[in-house]
Scaffold this active site. Sequence first.
Site, PDB file in Angstrom:
ATOM      1  N   ASP A   1     108.064   5.755 -10.924  1.00  0.00           N
ATOM      2  CA  ASP A   1     108.311   7.182 -10.690  1.00  0.00           C
ATOM      3  C   ASP A   1     107.003   7.894 -10.355  1.00  0.00           C
ATOM      4  O   ASP A   1     106.043   7.839 -11.114  1.00  0.00           O
ATOM      5  CB  ASP A   1     108.935   7.805 -11.947  1.00  0.00           C
ATOM      6  CG  ASP A   1     109.245   9.280 -11.783  1.00  0.00           C
ATOM      7  OD1 ASP A   1     110.401   9.608 -11.466  1.00  0.00           O
ATOM      8  OD2 ASP A   1     108.323  10.114 -11.965  1.00  0.00           O
TER       9      ASP A   1
ATOM     10  N   TYR B   1     101.944  14.903  -8.085  1.00  0.00           N
ATOM     11  CA  TYR B   1     101.015  14.063  -8.835  1.00  0.00           C
ATOM     12  C   TYR B   1      99.796  13.646  -8.014  1.00  0.00           C
ATOM     13  O   TYR B   1      98.817  13.157  -8.575  1.00  0.00           O
ATOM     14  CB  TYR B   1     101.717  12.797  -9.342  1.00  0.00           C
ATOM     15  CG  TYR B   1     102.912  13.015 -10.225  1.00  0.00           C
ATOM     16  CD1 TYR B   1     103.222  14.278 -10.749  1.00  0.00           C
ATOM     17  CD2 TYR B   1     103.755  11.959 -10.534  1.00  0.00           C
ATOM     18  CE1 TYR B   1     104.331  14.460 -11.541  1.00  0.00           C
ATOM     19  CE2 TYR B   1     104.870  12.139 -11.347  1.00  0.00           C
ATOM     20  CZ  TYR B   1     105.158  13.388 -11.832  1.00  0.00           C
ATOM     21  OH  TYR B   1     106.264  13.563 -12.628  1.00  0.00           O
TER      22      TYR B   1
ATOM     23  N   HIS C   1     111.778  18.738  -7.322  1.00  0.00           N
ATOM     24  CA  HIS C   1     111.045  18.647  -8.579  1.00  0.00           C
ATOM     25  C   HIS C   1     111.326  19.811  -9.527  1.00  0.00           C
ATOM     26  O   HIS C   1     111.482  19.613 -10.730  1.00  0.00           O
ATOM     27  CB  HIS C   1     109.542  18.584  -8.275  1.00  0.00           C
ATOM     28  CG  HIS C   1     108.727  17.942  -9.342  1.00  0.00           C
ATOM     29  ND1 HIS C   1     107.531  17.330  -9.088  1.00  0.00           N
ATOM     30  CD2 HIS C   1     108.926  17.796 -10.678  1.00  0.00           C
ATOM     31  CE1 HIS C   1     107.026  16.841 -10.216  1.00  0.00           C
ATOM     32  NE2 HIS C   1     107.857  17.119 -11.183  1.00  0.00           N
TER      33      HIS C   1
END
Length: 283
Positions: free
Chosen positions: A48, A53, A111
């Site tokens: 994931d 990120y 997200h």
Amino acid sequence: MTSLSDTYTLSNGVKIPILGYGTWQVTDPQEAVDGVKNAVKVGYRHIDTAQMYQNEEFVGKGIKECGIPREELFVTSKLNNMNHGYDSARKTIEESLEKLDLDYLDLFLIHWPVVKNNGGDWKQDNIDTWRALEDLYDEGKLKAIGVSNFAVPHLNNILENSRIKPMVNQIRLHPGVLQKETVELNRENDIVIEGWSPLSPMKYLGEDTTVQEMADKYGKSIAQLLLRWSVQHGFVTLTKSVHAERIKSNADIFDFELTDEEMTYFDGLTFDELSTPEDFQER
């Protein structure tokens, strides 16, 4: 659920491994590459990541170097808040595929449901963004699509205005944060639930004698108890570490089972310092 290789079946028939290796906050290139390779070596097949990120390129490199055929891995990424809207979502999902050096993603998620400073029109924003995911799903570039951090109002908006229902909702879940109404709505609509931050309560449980007795009884760490709690609730569970031994330890949760009484004890725990769902740090 009895092994790391166990899966749930999404509403479209795609199988998702029940334990995932998460890469939040893993921004060092080599740590990201090695983390993926170590996870795969232990037996994880679910990786994931997210645009937010800023490590998709490194995660992709780890996938390429791990020695496991692509079709045996389940890879997820998620849409950055700044990339909402139909055109932007399409463009940046293609960019994610390029960074990961993959032809397709097994799962892609919106997200967060509400983008700051978007004028408050999150409903239309999510509808337009979701349409991009639907189209890329039809084109085969996304094998499954879903959402992350969507509560009841956000979910209902998508369910009422989409031609393809979300297949997954990834939300914060652990003792002290149960999100019961959201979990119930997901299950009513055959949406698989992924739980992030399962180990958040660890720092509060070191002096809990009941939890320590459980750990002693099973010969397990508190972290392993929390992960087992999540798995027994039927959540796809995401855990993260860059340390090889901890990656391995986090997967060693399939040789014991918490009793109903022990599950109820964890369910009843509260922690005043933990954020409410509305105040969760973005991750």
